[in-house]
Structures are given as structure tokens and as C-alpha cells.
Design a protein around this motif. Sequence first.
Motif, PDB file in Angstrom:
ATOM      1  N   GLY A 115       0.842  -1.188   0.000  1.00 24.68           N
ATOM      2  CA  GLY A 115       0.000   0.000   0.000  1.00 24.68           C
ATOM      3  C   GLY A 115       0.877   1.238   0.000  1.00 24.68           C
ATOM      4  N   HIS A 116       0.273   2.381   0.308  1.00 24.27           N
ATOM      5  CA  HIS A 116       1.027   3.620   0.347  1.00 24.27           C
ATOM      6  C   HIS A 116       1.903   3.690   1.587  1.00 24.27           C
ATOM      7  N   GLY A 117       3.074   4.293   1.417  1.00 25.22           N
ATOM      8  CA  GLY A 117       3.972   4.561   2.524  1.00 25.22           C
ATOM      9  C   GLY A 117       4.524   5.960   2.402  1.00 25.22           C
ATOM     10  N   GLY A 118       5.045   6.483   3.487  1.00 24.81           N
ATOM     11  CA  GLY A 118       5.566   7.838   3.445  1.00 24.81           C
ATOM     12  C   GLY A 118       6.442   8.150   4.633  1.00 24.81           C
ATOM     13  N   GLN A 119       6.653   9.421   4.871  1.00 28.55           N
ATOM     14  CA  GLN A 119       7.509   9.881   5.955  1.00 28.55           C
ATOM     15  C   GLN A 119       6.837  11.021   6.713  1.00 28.55           C
ATOM     16  N   THR A 120       7.204  11.152   7.974  1.00 24.28           N
ATOM     17  CA  THR A 120       6.733  12.253   8.808  1.00 24.28           C
ATOM     18  C   THR A 120       7.867  12.642   9.746  1.00 24.28           C
ATOM     19  N   LYS A 121       7.807  13.828  10.273  1.00 22.33           N
ATOM     20  CA  LYS A 121       8.887  14.330  11.121  1.00 22.33           C
ATOM     21  C   LYS A 121       9.130  13.422  12.314  1.00 22.33           C
ATOM     22  N   ASP A 122      10.395  13.036  12.521  1.00 29.16           N
ATOM     23  CA  ASP A 122      10.782  12.222  13.679  1.00 29.16           C
ATOM     24  C   ASP A 122      10.709  13.068  14.945  1.00 29.16           C
ATOM     25  N   TYR A 131      13.391  11.662   9.768  1.00 30.16           N
ATOM     26  CA  TYR A 131      12.010  11.357   9.401  1.00 30.16           C
ATOM     27  C   TYR A 131      11.652   9.923   9.772  1.00 30.16           C
ATOM     28  N   ASP A 132      10.520   9.759  10.439  1.00 28.06           N
ATOM     29  CA  ASP A 132       9.954   8.434  10.658  1.00 28.06           C
ATOM     30  C   ASP A 132       9.281   7.962   9.379  1.00 28.06           C
ATOM     31  N   GLU A 133       9.263   6.632   9.197  1.00 28.82           N
ATOM     32  CA  GLU A 133       8.533   6.041   8.081  1.00 28.82           C
ATOM     33  C   GLU A 133       7.132   5.654   8.549  1.00 28.82           C
ATOM     34  N   VAL A 134       6.162   5.765   7.643  1.00 31.89           N
ATOM     35  CA  VAL A 134       4.769   5.497   8.003  1.00 31.89           C
ATOM     36  C   VAL A 134       4.095   4.677   6.911  1.00 31.89           C
ATOM     37  N   THR A 206      10.228  14.105   0.572  1.00 33.38           N
ATOM     38  CA  THR A 206       9.131  14.539   1.448  1.00 33.38           C
ATOM     39  C   THR A 206       8.343  15.668   0.812  1.00 33.38           C
ATOM     40  N   LEU A 207       9.023  16.539   0.092  1.00 36.36           N
ATOM     41  CA  LEU A 207       8.357  17.675  -0.520  1.00 36.36           C
ATOM     42  C   LEU A 207       7.529  17.292  -1.741  1.00 36.36           C
ATOM     43  N   VAL A 208       7.934  16.244  -2.473  1.00 36.40           N
ATOM     44  CA  VAL A 208       7.293  15.986  -3.757  1.00 36.40           C
ATOM     45  C   VAL A 208       6.356  14.790  -3.773  1.00 36.40           C
ATOM     46  N   SER A 209       6.353  13.943  -2.764  1.00 34.84           N
ATOM     47  CA  SER A 209       5.561  12.724  -2.851  1.00 34.84           C
ATOM     48  C   SER A 209       4.180  12.881  -2.247  1.00 34.84           C
ATOM     49  N   PHE A 210       3.264  12.073  -2.722  1.00 32.22           N
ATOM     50  CA  PHE A 210       1.892  12.086  -2.191  1.00 32.22           C
ATOM     51  C   PHE A 210       1.852  11.784  -0.710  1.00 32.22           C
ATOM     52  N   GLU A 211       2.638  10.790  -0.326  1.00 30.27           N
ATOM     53  CA  GLU A 211       2.452  10.213   0.992  1.00 30.27           C
ATOM     54  C   GLU A 211       2.685  11.205   2.114  1.00 30.27           C
ATOM     55  N   THR A 212       3.390  12.310   1.852  1.00 30.49           N
ATOM     56  CA  THR A 212       3.698  13.253   2.905  1.00 30.49           C
ATOM     57  C   THR A 212       2.718  14.411   2.961  1.00 30.49           C
ATOM     58  N   ARG A 213       1.565  14.276   2.338  1.00 30.75           N
ATOM     59  CA  ARG A 213       0.588  15.355   2.351  1.00 30.75           C
ATOM     60  C   ARG A 213      -0.309  15.279   3.575  1.00 30.75           C
ATOM     61  N   ASP A 214       0.103  14.538   4.583  1.00 29.45           N
ATOM     62  CA  ASP A 214      -0.745  14.353   5.752  1.00 29.45           C
ATOM     63  C   ASP A 214      -0.281  15.187   6.934  1.00 29.45           C
ATOM     64  N   SER A 254      12.078  -4.519   2.341  1.00 28.53           N
ATOM     65  CA  SER A 254      11.292  -3.384   1.875  1.00 28.53           C
ATOM     66  C   SER A 254      11.552  -3.126   0.399  1.00 28.53           C
ATOM     67  N   GLY A 255      10.604  -2.441  -0.220  1.00 25.09           N
ATOM     68  CA  GLY A 255      10.657  -2.242  -1.666  1.00 25.09           C
ATOM     69  C   GLY A 255      11.667  -1.224  -2.124  1.00 25.09           C
ATOM     70  N   CYS A 256      12.151  -0.370  -1.224  1.00 22.95           N
ATOM     71  CA  CYS A 256      13.030   0.711  -1.649  1.00 22.95           C
ATOM     72  C   CYS A 256      13.720   1.308  -0.437  1.00 22.95           C
ATOM     73  N   LYS A 257      14.613   2.249  -0.700  1.00 22.36           N
ATOM     74  CA  LYS A 257      15.231   3.016   0.367  1.00 22.36           C
ATOM     75  C   LYS A 257      14.209   3.980   0.961  1.00 22.36           C
ATOM     76  N   ASP A 258      14.569   4.561   2.114  1.00 25.40           N
ATOM     77  CA  ASP A 258      13.669   5.513   2.750  1.00 25.40           C
ATOM     78  C   ASP A 258      13.378   6.722   1.865  1.00 25.40           C
ATOM     79  N   ASN A 259      14.319   7.082   0.995  1.00 30.88           N
ATOM     80  CA  ASN A 259      14.118   8.255   0.158  1.00 30.88           C
ATOM     81  C   ASN A 259      13.668   7.908  -1.267  1.00 30.88           C
ATOM     82  N   GLN A 260      13.188   6.677  -1.484  1.00 28.21           N
ATOM     83  CA  GLN A 260      12.731   6.259  -2.805  1.00 28.21           C
ATOM     84  C   GLN A 260      11.248   5.912  -2.793  1.00 28.21           C
ATOM     85  N   THR A 261      10.706   5.723  -3.997  1.00 30.81           N
ATOM     86  CA  THR A 261       9.335   5.248  -4.141  1.00 30.81           C
ATOM     87  C   THR A 261       9.334   3.824  -4.673  1.00 30.81           C
ATOM     88  N   SER A 262       8.248   3.102  -4.413  1.00 34.40           N
ATOM     89  CA  SER A 262       8.062   1.733  -4.897  1.00 34.40           C
ATOM     90  C   SER A 262       6.962   1.725  -5.951  1.00 34.40           C
TER      91      SER A 262
END
Length: 318
Positions: A115-122, A131-134, A206-214, A254-262
Motif C-alpha cells: 500500500g502507500h507509505g511515506g515519511q513524517t517528522k521524527d 524522518y519516521d517512516e509510516v 518529502t516535498l514531492v511525494s503524495f504520501e507526505t501530504r498528511d 522493503s521495496g526501496c530506500k527511505d528516500n525512494q518510491t516503490s
Amino acid sequence: MPPTGQQTFQHQLVPGGQMQSAYFQYSQCNGKKKALLIGINYFGSPEALNGCIEDARRMKKFLLGHGYREEDMVMLTDDASHPRQQPTRQNMIDAMQWLVRDAQPNDSLFFHYSGHGGQTKDLDGDEDDGYDEVIYPVDFKRTSHIVDDEMHMIMVRGLPTGCRLTAIFDACHSGSALDLPYAYSTEGKLKEPNVKLGAAKGLFSTLVSFETRDMGGMIQGVTDLLDVASGRAQKAHEYTKATRTCAADVMSWSGCKDNQTSADAQIGGRSTGAMSDAFLTALARNPNPSYQQLLVEMRWILKEKYDQKPQVRSHRSR
């Protein structure tokens, strides 16, 4: 079979920086087998995916062929008709707790999320890049995401000595989604964090991906980047090594690095997550690989069409 008995390794404690022996024990995998499979397509939303439910179904079929029983599996998908089988935040938390409940030495527990994954401020200082992964339940816009700290607390922290947990995250920004401290390269060597590069890439994604719009994962500012690129990041790495080890047998893919998309892909006419497909394809080619061989094969399968690089992490340093 893996070695029996206590295995020792070293990790560095944060206060004072002294070295202290830690130990773990491999699971012999002859105990109970349980699995939790989660696939979320986010039907009807602007962020809908196509292959996540199929990933969960394929993983279930794979496990049924490897000693797992259907009555010992929980599957959460957003096409399920029963409310308790929907991948809501509460159902996902409940299912994670079910997975590890009454765990014993030599059990084999399996977790798969697509499913979707993203990052948020640690907020607690345990992340190298700040950044924590979510991961995102189907109802995340109403109830919020699930942070890696929480998943580690539920599924790893209380595992008994010699219990195996294998976790698979087919999601963006998922490299350290279970908060395991040690990452391994395709050469089988421990990887140290590239603090400055990781911080820069993490902020950009974090600035460009969907997952961080929360909310929490939106613009954190250049000051955060400078903070992460400082000694604070190294302290975070040492803190994680000191606080995220355990005596169980835990591996995370995991499908990718913390700074990548899957990628959500079309492969062979089938909608699927590229990482889940690579994992299953690699095991079909070689049913008994080493961890290193499996990582190499997955990356080989993906590299022709995708930039993502699957990651393998552990709670131990060997």
C-alpha cells in the motif's frame, strides 16, 4: 537449519559510548506459523493503486505452499465485505497485536504490507535522516497513518527469544519501516548511514511525494536538513542500535530506500507491486536462497525497469 543456542554480537550504547554484548537466538521454525497480509488499493480516492490486493493474495498462496494454514492467517483488504477485514487503522493495529500474541520460541511469524507509505517528522530522535517512516490505512485521512515506532513497539519489542518475524513492506519510503537498526548491502556487509546525502534526498522526497501530504510530513524547512546533516544524525543511529535490538530473530524486507518510491506496476498482464513480484519471482527461481542471494536477485529483477532498490534490515549486526 540455522545455528542453535545463543548468538552474541556487539552494539554501542549511547550514554558514554561503551560497548556491551547483546544476544539473540535463531528460530528453528518448527513451531506455530502465523501470517498477517494487508493489501490496500484505496478504491475511489485520487491516490488509488491497482496491485496491492493482488499482492496480498499472491503472498497468501505462497505461504499456503510453505507450511502456513489458512486458519492461522489474517488478511485485510479494502475489497472485503466484512468490516473487520477492512484495513482500517484500528483493524491493522488489532491484527498486528494478534500476530505476535502468545508468540513462542521457534515460531514463524510473517507480515506483509502492500500500500502507500511515506515519511513524517521524527519526534524522538531515533532516525538518521530526521524522518519516521509510516504506512497508510484505508481510513488514514480520518484516523492518521501508522508510524514505524508504533509498529516496532507492537511487533518486535515483546517477541520472545528465538521467535522469527519476517516483515515485508511493498511501499514508498519503506527502507526502515520496522525501525530495525542494521541495514545490509548486496555484499552482505553492514551499511552505515550516508547522513548528508540521506538527509537531502529525504527532504526532497518529502516535498514531492503524495504520501507526505498528511500534515506532519509536509515542508519541514531547510533548518531540518541542516539539523539532520549534523552530529544529531549519528547520535540517532547509535541510539537506534542501542534501543532497537532484541533476542528474537527479526528480518525486514522493503521495496526501496527511505528516500525512494516503490512502483505499482503491470507485470505479465497483472497489476502488482514491483517489489512483491520480485520477491516471489526470486523465490520461485531459487526456493532456498541465503538472505544475500535473495536481495541480489530481487535487485537484479527490478533494475532493468525501476530505480527502486529493495532493502533488507535486521535487529542484529550479523
